[in-house]
Design a protein around this motif. Structure first.
Motif, PDB file in Angstrom:
ATOM      1  N   TYR A 220      40.053  61.188  63.670  1.00 23.33           N
ATOM      2  CA  TYR A 220      40.983  61.038  64.937  1.00 23.33           C
ATOM      3  C   TYR A 220      42.620  60.630  64.566  1.00 23.33           C
ATOM      4  O   TYR A 220      42.679  60.536  63.582  1.00 23.33           O
ATOM      5  N   THR A 222      46.080  59.288  63.877  1.00 24.80           N
ATOM      6  CA  THR A 222      46.900  57.911  63.879  1.00 24.80           C
ATOM      7  C   THR A 222      47.766  57.540  64.872  1.00 24.80           C
ATOM      8  O   THR A 222      48.214  58.366  65.731  1.00 24.80           O
ATOM      9  N   PHE A 248      50.316  59.144  47.832  1.00 25.78           N
ATOM     10  CA  PHE A 248      49.073  59.548  47.426  1.00 25.78           C
ATOM     11  C   PHE A 248      49.289  60.348  46.117  1.00 25.78           C
ATOM     12  O   PHE A 248      48.364  60.124  45.115  1.00 25.78           O
ATOM     13  N   GLY A 265      43.188  64.475  57.165  1.00 27.80           N
ATOM     14  CA  GLY A 265      44.390  64.309  57.851  1.00 27.80           C
ATOM     15  C   GLY A 265      45.203  63.007  57.399  1.00 27.80           C
ATOM     16  O   GLY A 265      46.104  62.650  58.180  1.00 27.80           O
ATOM     17  N   GLN A 291      43.840  43.623  57.944  1.00 26.61           N
ATOM     18  CA  GLN A 291      43.582  43.776  59.040  1.00 26.61           C
ATOM     19  C   GLN A 291      42.737  44.636  59.446  1.00 26.61           C
ATOM     20  O   GLN A 291      42.556  45.785  58.860  1.00 26.61           O
ATOM     21  N   GLY A 293      40.867  48.084  60.693  1.00 29.01           N
ATOM     22  CA  GLY A 293      41.171  49.392  61.248  1.00 29.01           C
ATOM     23  C   GLY A 293      42.377  49.911  60.474  1.00 29.01           C
ATOM     24  O   GLY A 293      43.150  50.837  60.880  1.00 29.01           O
ATOM     25  N   SER A 294      42.762  49.026  59.351  1.00 28.23           N
ATOM     26  CA  SER A 294      43.917  49.672  58.461  1.00 28.23           C
ATOM     27  C   SER A 294      43.416  50.303  57.272  1.00 28.23           C
ATOM     28  O   SER A 294      44.214  50.421  56.214  1.00 28.23           O
ATOM     29  N   GLN A 338      28.232  54.694  58.411  1.00 27.19           N
ATOM     30  CA  GLN A 338      29.864  55.098  58.264  1.00 27.19           C
ATOM     31  C   GLN A 338      30.535  55.264  57.183  1.00 27.19           C
ATOM     32  O   GLN A 338      31.191  56.264  56.760  1.00 27.19           O
ATOM     33  N   GLU A 342      32.059  58.648  54.951  1.00 29.93           N
ATOM     34  CA  GLU A 342      33.469  58.882  54.419  1.00 29.93           C
ATOM     35  C   GLU A 342      33.411  59.108  52.678  1.00 29.93           C
ATOM     36  O   GLU A 342      33.947  59.758  52.447  1.00 29.93           O
ATOM     37  N   GLU A 405      32.963  44.201  54.139  1.00 31.37           N
ATOM     38  CA  GLU A 405      32.907  42.821  55.049  1.00 31.37           C
ATOM     39  C   GLU A 405      32.325  41.695  53.758  1.00 31.37           C
ATOM     40  O   GLU A 405      31.202  41.246  54.413  1.00 31.37           O
ATOM     41  N   ARG A 588      37.649  46.268  66.985  1.00 27.65           N
ATOM     42  CA  ARG A 588      37.065  47.720  67.229  1.00 27.65           C
ATOM     43  C   ARG A 588      38.162  48.522  68.169  1.00 27.65           C
ATOM     44  O   ARG A 588      37.820  49.655  68.203  1.00 27.65           O
ATOM     45  N   ARG A 591      43.114  50.641  66.385  1.00 26.18           N
ATOM     46  CA  ARG A 591      42.646  51.078  64.964  1.00 26.18           C
ATOM     47  C   ARG A 591      43.638  51.928  64.403  1.00 26.18           C
ATOM     48  O   ARG A 591      44.171  53.030  65.263  1.00 26.18           O
ATOM     49  N   CYS A 592      44.145  52.040  63.264  1.00 28.66           N
ATOM     50  CA  CYS A 592      44.785  53.049  62.592  1.00 28.66           C
ATOM     51  C   CYS A 592      45.941  53.340  63.343  1.00 28.66           C
ATOM     52  O   CYS A 592      46.640  54.516  63.770  1.00 28.66           O
TER      53      CYS A 592
HETATM   54  N1  LIG Z   1      46.110  56.679  55.192  1.00 31.90           N
HETATM   55  C1  LIG Z   1      45.389  57.201  56.189  1.00 31.90           C
HETATM   56  N2  LIG Z   1      45.930  58.152  57.177  1.00 31.90           N
HETATM   57  C2  LIG Z   1      45.442  58.209  58.177  1.00 31.90           C
HETATM   58  N3  LIG Z   1      44.079  57.640  58.692  1.00 31.90           N
HETATM   59  C3  LIG Z   1      43.554  56.845  57.762  1.00 31.90           C
HETATM   60  C4  LIG Z   1      44.096  56.463  56.636  1.00 31.90           C
HETATM   61  N4  LIG Z   1      43.482  55.519  55.999  1.00 31.90           N
HETATM   62  C5  LIG Z   1      42.422  55.353  56.817  1.00 31.90           C
HETATM   63  N5  LIG Z   1      42.342  55.993  57.987  1.00 31.90           N
HETATM   64  C6  LIG Z   1      41.348  56.186  59.146  1.00 31.90           C
HETATM   65  O1  LIG Z   1      41.578  54.763  59.832  1.00 31.90           O
HETATM   66  C7  LIG Z   1      40.465  54.432  60.420  1.00 31.90           C
HETATM   67  C8  LIG Z   1      40.039  52.739  59.949  1.00 31.90           C
HETATM   68  O2  LIG Z   1      39.845  52.908  58.611  1.00 31.90           O
HETATM   69  P1  LIG Z   1      38.824  52.081  58.187  1.00 31.90           P
HETATM   70  O3  LIG Z   1      37.298  52.247  59.231  1.00 31.90           O
HETATM   71  O4  LIG Z   1      38.569  52.321  56.721  1.00 31.90           O
HETATM   72  O5  LIG Z   1      39.477  50.656  58.509  1.00 31.90           O
HETATM   73  P2  LIG Z   1      38.904  49.243  57.971  1.00 31.90           P
HETATM   74  O6  LIG Z   1      40.157  48.491  57.380  1.00 31.90           O
HETATM   75  O7  LIG Z   1      37.967  49.360  57.022  1.00 31.90           O
HETATM   76  O8  LIG Z   1      38.524  48.459  59.163  1.00 31.90           O
HETATM   77  P3  LIG Z   1      37.397  47.242  59.653  1.00 31.90           P
HETATM   78  O9  LIG Z   1      38.032  45.953  58.869  1.00 31.90           O
HETATM   79  O10 LIG Z   1      37.395  47.138  61.120  1.00 31.90           O
HETATM   80  O11 LIG Z   1      36.211  47.626  58.605  1.00 31.90           O
HETATM   81  C9  LIG Z   1      39.498  55.353  59.772  1.00 31.90           C
HETATM   82  O12 LIG Z   1      39.323  56.411  60.997  1.00 31.90           O
HETATM   83  C10 LIG Z   1      40.091  56.047  58.796  1.00 31.90           C
HETATM   84  O13 LIG Z   1      39.845  57.481  58.535  1.00 31.90           O
END
Ligand SMILES: Nc1ncnc2c1ncn2[C@@H]1O[C@H](COP(=O)(O)OP(=O)(O)OP(=O)(O)O)[C@@H](O)[C@H]1O
Length: 685
Positions: A220, A222, A248, A265, A291, A293-294, A338, A342, A405, A588, A591-592
């Motif tokens: 999805y 950002t 990157f 993406g 945080q 979703g980051s 999940q 990934e 986690e 939840r 995110r992102c």
């Molecule tokens: N650099 C990036 N650019 C674009 N999308 C990204 C990037 N990094 C991560 N995402 C997307 O952001 C979403 C959230 O990432 P992720 O599930 O790893 O978050 P998280 O920090 O582990 O969250 P939580 O604390 O809830 O576990 C995912 O859909 C992931 O594909």
């Protein structure tokens, strides 16, 4: 009894007048209230009610099962507000104990729409994660599930007999410790397959994930606030951290990985990725807190894969004993799956093979997957120990151990198992492996326990406020008494329309009840919790993900990690008992870089202990703090409390600083705490 009759039993008290009107998003990127010196991360379908209802009946929760045909005792209780003798009151009081369950059990047996958990022996709360949470105390032998298989109209099946018969049932879905040696790990699945216990055979084989490239790389967008991640302050502590990378390209990944990143993406690193990738590539142990979703998942997967590629990893072949280079553990089945997806995405086109295994699925199926080759094993803890016990996984080659986690993985529920894992024969010592821990929350006491798993010179990365809520989530706290919650929920959901919403409740039985109730109200709903069969859980999640069921009622099993597109709202029908849980739940949504909204029902009778930390989370995230909530926080904790002051609610920093460290700026320009003699290896016990 027909559905109409059932609906007639739901007494509708008056609808309260206030429904929050969702303001236009009001994300503020200004001063974030952080009192620490940190550097910015960047230096540079359901239209009408009847169809919803039909859908509910077809899929997921309670599908195909009678909403009528209930136990007379249950119906007599009528779910009346304030009916203290009734079921409603019974579970609201949290008296879910086995002792008090006899009358409810009768009701449960025949009330088939509202399945699961009546009379279950967990005192006070049915809070559960997949494995381990309730592995001690009163639940042994008490668990019973209700209906099986989504959509099959099956009749009630109690599993309690077999489970209690096994003795020492220690998890919700698996594992019995029988006492000795490598075979001491037994699972429900194992019991069923080996025939050495009387447990039911777990036959569920999850459908294989799609193999086409489009599905593998589906992602999805950002959100509008993605670029604002750059303004978040980052603190790195520990000795001699490598500088952060900004792009990157600087990560110097191989072409295949870069291609995969592009196909996913990703064009820009998130802060946790900027700091974690070079740290992991530098071979350092890491505890990272960022945080929800980051992008923490990619923050560990990419550098691990890069290392594997750099080391010239060869395709693993069929072998009865597989020796993966990387083991990733996470607390829930859906989350580990999940993470596996990934890993599969980022390793696409390489010879690295990732495999997932988790409870509630057929062990034989997992083993068949594993023996075909396994470089990265993604597992829930109980199933991992099963597989190790069965000598299908050897640990000698483990170079990377990831605890996602991590605070949850080290707490009372899973900590002992994680400790067993690192003590397993063959597991390289912490000096010989790289251990990586990620979470959005990291309580101080858990940080100290983590020292046992990490090398002394591990680095600690804090993106924003450790334990802080994502600022892209607009938080609203409403004062709602327990007997008004359902009406308020319906009011809000009607206002929301078809936008995807997760509703968190505290117990499994309440999840079923509320899902059923919403169905009565013609709101298409499904549910996920630990008493549902794995097949049902996956069906529910699938229906929610694809938008078939826009409302998912969940227990805390769905609080952490789940990354579901387009979840616009989280509603805490019941507030959790800890603020960390609150932070994960509302994470939840938003995110992102996308925005989201969270509404929480604050019950004066039961939630006052959360007032102080809530005020803090709200103010740290620059949210409006209701005056009444501040008053409760003050009255609960006395005049010394200041909602804006940094209290001891969170581990706001690397706990080593409290003992040894002094902050200084490192060459990368971020604050670095010198911790030459960090945490001693404290004894776990
Ligand atoms: N650099 C990036 N650019 C674009 N999308 C990204 C990037 N990094 C991560 N995402 C997307 O952001 C979403 C959230 O990432 P992720 O599930 O790893 O978050 P998280 O920090 O582990 O969250 P939580 O604390 O809830 O576990 C995912 O859909 C992931 O594909």
């Amino acid at each position: 009894m027909g559905d109409e009759d059932w609906e007639a039993e739901i007494i509708k008290p008056h609808i309260s007048s206030y429904v929050p009107v969702f303001e236009k998003d009001r994300y503020s990127s200004g001063a974030n209230g952080d009192t620490f010196n940190r550097t910015p991360a960047s230096s540079s379908e359901m239209g009408d009610g009847s169809s919803r209802r039909d859908h509910f009946m077809r899929s997921g929760f309670a599908s195909g099962r009678s909403l009528g045909n209930r136990d007379p005792g249950f119906s007599n209780n009528k779910f009346e507000e304030g009916d203290s003798s009734g079921f409603w009151r019974g579970y609201q009081d949290g008296n879910d104990s086995e002792a008090s369950g006899s009358s409810r059990r009768g009701g449960r047996g025949s009330f088939r729409g509202c399945r699961g958990g009546f009379g279950r022996g967990s005192p006070n709360s049915d809070y559960e994660q997949d494995e381990g949470t309730q592995r001690s105390g009163g639940i042994f032998g008490s668990r019973r599930s209700a209906l099986s298989g989504a959509g099959n109209g099956d009749t009630f099946q109690s599993r309690s007999g077999s489970r209690s018969g096994r003795g020492g049932y220690k998890g919700l879905n698996e594992e019995v410790i029988t006492g000795s040696g490598k075979n001491s790990w037994k699972s429900e699945a194992e019991g069923g397959e080996s025939g050495d216990t009387q447990g039911p055979k777990v036959t569920y084989i999850p459908p294989p994930p799609p193999e086409d490239e489009d599905s593998i790389f589906a992602h999805y967008q950002t959100g509008i606030n993605f670029d604002k991640y750059d303004t978040i302050l980052v603190e790195v502590s520990g000795h001699d951290p490598p500088p952060a990378i900004l792009t990157f390209e600087e990560a110097n990944l191989c072409q295949t990985l870069n291609n995969n990143i592009a196909k996913a993406g990703y064009t820009k690193l998130t802060p946790v990725q900027k700091y974690s990738i070079p740290i992991i590539q530098g071979g350092r142990d890491l505890m990272a807190c960022a945080q929800t979703g980051s992008g923490k998942t990619a923050a560990f997967l990419l550098p691990i894969l890069a290392h594997m590629m750099r080391d010239g990893i060869t395709a693993s072949r069929f072998k009865e004993l597989q020796e993966p280079e990387c083991i990733i553990v996470a607390p829930t089945r859906e989350l580990i799956n999940q993470i596996y997806l990934e890993a599969r995405k980022f390793s696409f086109g390489t010879c690295v093979r990732a495999v997932v295994t988790y409870g509630g699925t057929q062990l034989g199926h997992s083993i068949r997957q594993i023996v075909q080759g396994c470089n990265i094993l993604c597992a829930t803890p109980g199933r991992l120990m099963d597989i190790i016990g069965k000598e299908k996984i050897g640990l000698r080659q483990v170079k990377y151990l990831v605890l996602d986690e991590a605070d949850r993985m080290l707490d009372m529920g899973f900590g002992p198992e994680m400790k067993k894992l690192i003590s397993c024969p063959g597991m390289p010592s912490k000096e010989q492996r790289q251990t990586l821990m990620f979470s959005a929350t990291f309580p101080e006491e858990i940080q100290r326990l983590a020292g046992e798993f990490l090398k002394a010179n591990y680095l600690f990365v804090a993106v924003g406020q450790v334990g802080g809520a994502c600022r892209d989530v607009q938080q609203t706290i409403l004062q709602v008494g327990q007997y008004s919650k359902r009406e308020k929920l319906v009011e809000i959901l009607r206002n929301i329309g078809d936008e995807r919403t997760m509703v968190f409740v505290e117990t499994k039985k309440k999840a079923d009840f509320i899902a059923t109730f919403l169905c009565q109200e013609k709101i298409s709903t499904t549910s996920i919790h630990g008493d549902r069969e794995q097949r049902e859980r996956e069906q529910a999640l699938g229906d929610f993900r694809c938008g078939k069921c826009p409302v998912l009622v969940a227990t805390s099993v769905a609080a952490r990690g789940l990354d579901i597109e387009n979840v616009q709202h989280v509603i805490n029908f019941d507030l959790p008992s800890t603020i960390d849980e609150y932070v994960h739940r509302i994470g939840r949504t938003g995110r992102c870089g996308n925005t989201g909204r969270a509404i929480s029902f604050f019950d004066l009778e039961s939630d006052s202990q959360l007032a102080q930390p809530l005020v803090k989370v709200l103010s740290d995230a620059q949210q409006d703090v209701p005056a009444w909530l501040e008053e409760i926080a003050f009255s609960t904790y006395g005049p010394g409390f200041s909602g804006n002051a940094r209290g001891n609610v969170f581990a706001s920093v690397d706990t080593r600083k409290n003992y040894h460290g002094k902050s200084s700026l490192n060459t990368a320009g971020f604050s670095s705490s010198q911790a030459p003699n960090p945490v001693d290896d404290e004894s776990w016990d």
